[in-house]
Design an enzyme around this catalytic site. Structure first.
Site, PDB file in Angstrom:
ATOM      1  N   HIS A   1      13.853  13.932   7.717  1.00  0.00           N
ATOM      2  CA  HIS A   1      14.079  12.841   8.665  1.00  0.00           C
ATOM      3  C   HIS A   1      13.610  11.515   8.073  1.00  0.00           C
ATOM      4  O   HIS A   1      14.292  10.487   8.197  1.00  0.00           O
ATOM      5  CB  HIS A   1      13.342  13.142   9.963  1.00  0.00           C
ATOM      6  CG  HIS A   1      13.744  12.267  11.109  1.00  0.00           C
ATOM      7  ND1 HIS A   1      15.023  12.220  11.616  1.00  0.00           N
ATOM      8  CD2 HIS A   1      13.025  11.386  11.862  1.00  0.00           C
ATOM      9  CE1 HIS A   1      15.084  11.367  12.620  1.00  0.00           C
ATOM     10  NE2 HIS A   1      13.878  10.840  12.783  1.00  0.00           N
TER      11      HIS A   1
ATOM     12  N   GLU B   1      -2.772  13.486  -2.167  1.00  0.00           N
ATOM     13  CA  GLU B   1      -3.084  12.060  -2.044  1.00  0.00           C
ATOM     14  C   GLU B   1      -3.153  11.386  -3.419  1.00  0.00           C
ATOM     15  O   GLU B   1      -2.609  10.285  -3.611  1.00  0.00           O
ATOM     16  CB  GLU B   1      -4.409  11.889  -1.298  1.00  0.00           C
ATOM     17  CG  GLU B   1      -4.986  10.470  -1.302  1.00  0.00           C
ATOM     18  CD  GLU B   1      -4.147   9.474  -0.528  1.00  0.00           C
ATOM     19  OE1 GLU B   1      -4.520   8.288  -0.520  1.00  0.00           O
ATOM     20  OE2 GLU B   1      -3.124   9.871   0.072  1.00  0.00           O
TER      21      GLU B   1
ATOM     22  N   HIS C   1       2.287  -0.100   6.265  1.00  0.00           N
ATOM     23  CA  HIS C   1       2.460   0.466   4.925  1.00  0.00           C
ATOM     24  C   HIS C   1       3.846   1.103   4.795  1.00  0.00           C
ATOM     25  O   HIS C   1       4.534   0.925   3.780  1.00  0.00           O
ATOM     26  CB  HIS C   1       1.363   1.499   4.679  1.00  0.00           C
ATOM     27  CG  HIS C   1       1.297   2.021   3.286  1.00  0.00           C
ATOM     28  ND1 HIS C   1       1.226   1.205   2.167  1.00  0.00           N
ATOM     29  CD2 HIS C   1       1.290   3.293   2.795  1.00  0.00           C
ATOM     30  CE1 HIS C   1       1.172   1.943   1.076  1.00  0.00           C
ATOM     31  NE2 HIS C   1       1.233   3.215   1.434  1.00  0.00           N
TER      32      HIS C   1
ATOM     33  N   HIS D   1      11.127   5.302  20.903  1.00  0.00           N
ATOM     34  CA  HIS D   1      11.782   5.592  19.619  1.00  0.00           C
ATOM     35  C   HIS D   1      13.056   6.398  19.840  1.00  0.00           C
ATOM     36  O   HIS D   1      14.098   6.124  19.233  1.00  0.00           O
ATOM     37  CB  HIS D   1      10.820   6.358  18.725  1.00  0.00           C
ATOM     38  CG  HIS D   1      11.412   6.802  17.411  1.00  0.00           C
ATOM     39  ND1 HIS D   1      11.881   5.909  16.475  1.00  0.00           N
ATOM     40  CD2 HIS D   1      11.611   8.039  16.884  1.00  0.00           C
ATOM     41  CE1 HIS D   1      12.335   6.570  15.425  1.00  0.00           C
ATOM     42  NE2 HIS D   1      12.194   7.860  15.654  1.00  0.00           N
TER      43      HIS D   1
ATOM     44  N   HIS E   1       0.211  10.905  -5.189  1.00  0.00           N
ATOM     45  CA  HIS E   1       0.904   9.753  -4.591  1.00  0.00           C
ATOM     46  C   HIS E   1       0.367   8.443  -5.172  1.00  0.00           C
ATOM     47  O   HIS E   1       1.143   7.522  -5.482  1.00  0.00           O
ATOM     48  CB  HIS E   1       0.702   9.787  -3.076  1.00  0.00           C
ATOM     49  CG  HIS E   1       1.418   8.689  -2.346  1.00  0.00           C
ATOM     50  ND1 HIS E   1       2.784   8.550  -2.351  1.00  0.00           N
ATOM     51  CD2 HIS E   1       0.939   7.670  -1.576  1.00  0.00           C
ATOM     52  CE1 HIS E   1       3.133   7.501  -1.625  1.00  0.00           C
ATOM     53  NE2 HIS E   1       2.027   6.949  -1.148  1.00  0.00           N
TER      54      HIS E   1
END
Length: 337
Positions: free
Chosen positions: A304, A73, A138, A246, A76
């Site tokens: 992906h 975290e 986000h 989706h 990032h």
């Protein structure tokens, strides 16, 4: 001007990397690795928060906090802060060199505003405890930032001229990007609701074409992670509705972008990105199916997400080149300073 272009390309590359790493953060459940913001338990790095992390891990051995997740975290966040500084730097140069660059600094300024908004949503992701609407927004904002950075970078790179007759293709590519971003939002909704494995078979779902689904519950926006708006646990039928939507909307994206890429695969100025678009569509199909059959392996899931970012990048490049159809090649009217 050389410094400006180098900063733009560096920021563009880092934006792509951050999107990939952001997927890794989400898929390793590291979003709450440091449950406060901007630091980690009030410290600049997980090193200073070692005692707090150990205490949280002892209290919840299988919870969202561990030393690994805290570092994922915080790395990032560090990279995001560095990207913000790069964008500030090239925005300042865009204003200072606006006459030499012969273009408005408006887009660079808009990118700066967007990265600030993206940073705010990054903070809200933590403070709202991974609320699906916040996390999905986000993600979409991150992809929007990549599209704008790609447009900025494309302006600084030369390419073969595109025939003027293809100028009308710009509308089709804009439609393609709109459909793509809708699918990205749906994909983000699948990921943030942990609905990737809601259907474990293909092409059917639970052995039927139309399984029991609760769209109202699944697409209720204002709710916490894993819960309905009422606070009750989210149902399997809701997760199935999210996954099924989706999966099937992906067919629309594949058809539309596939047809456009196939038509442009031999056109001067478009052949490179058009062929890459075909390859990325095939990759997305492969990784999407593999995710189901192999039950969400981390590497395939990150690929992906990366393929989705690649589609945004290539689609934006095609839109830029189509917008220049019939004009002189980008970069041909000026020399590097």
């Amino acid at each position: 001007m050389t410094a400006y272009r180098r900063l733009v390309f560096l920021a563009w590359f880092l934006t792509l990397d951050l999107i990939m790493f952001g997927a890794f953060v989400r898929l390793t459940d590291s979003g709450l690795g440091c449950p406060d913001w901007p630091g980690c338990y009030g410290h600049f790095s997980p090193l200073g928060a070692h005692a707090s992390i150990r205490q949280a891990l002892e209290a919840m051995p299988y919870g969202p906090v561990s030393a690994f997740q805290a570092w994922v975290e915080m790395i990032h966040r560090y990279a995001g802060a560095f990207l913000g500084m790069l964008i500030i730097a090239f925005t300042v140069l865009a204003w200072r060199l606006r006459h030499a660059l012969a273009r408005s600094p408006a887009l660079a300024t808009a990118v700066l505003g967007l990265v600030c908004l993206q940073g705010a949503f990054g903070a809200w992701t933590v403070t709202h405890r991974l609320m699906p609407l916040v996390v999905t927004t986000h993600l979409v904002l991150g992809m929007s930032l990549l599209a704008m950075m790609t447009w900025l970078a494309a302006r600084e790179k030369s390419h073969d001229p595109v025939p003027a007759a293809l100028a009308s293709g710009r509308g089709w590519m804009m439609l393609g990007l709109t459909v793509l971003f809708l699918q990205l939002a749906l994909g983000g909704w699948v990921s943030t609701n942990y609905a990737a494995l809601a259907c474990m078979d293909f092409p059917t779902c639970h052995g039927v074409w139309m399984p029991p689904m609760n769209f109202q519950e699944g697409f209720s926006m204002l709710r916490s992670l894993g819960q309905q708006a009422s606070g009750d646990p989210i149902s399997q039928d809701a997760l199935t509705a999210i996954h099924w939507t989706h999966r099937n909307f992906a067919l629309v994206v594949l058809a539309l972008l596939g047809v456009l890429a196939w038509r442009w695969r031999a056109v001067p100025g478009l052949r490179g990105p058009a062929r890459l678009l075909l390859a990325l569509l095939a990759l997305q199909l492969f990784t999407g199916l593999t995710t189901i059959f192999f039950q969400w392996p981390l590497l395939i899931a990150v690929m992906h997400n990366g393929g989705a970012a690649g589609l945004v990048l290539v689609g934006t490049t095609l839109l830029w080149r189509l917008a220049q159809a019939g004009k002189l090649p980008s970069g041909s009217r000026r020399q590097d300073a």
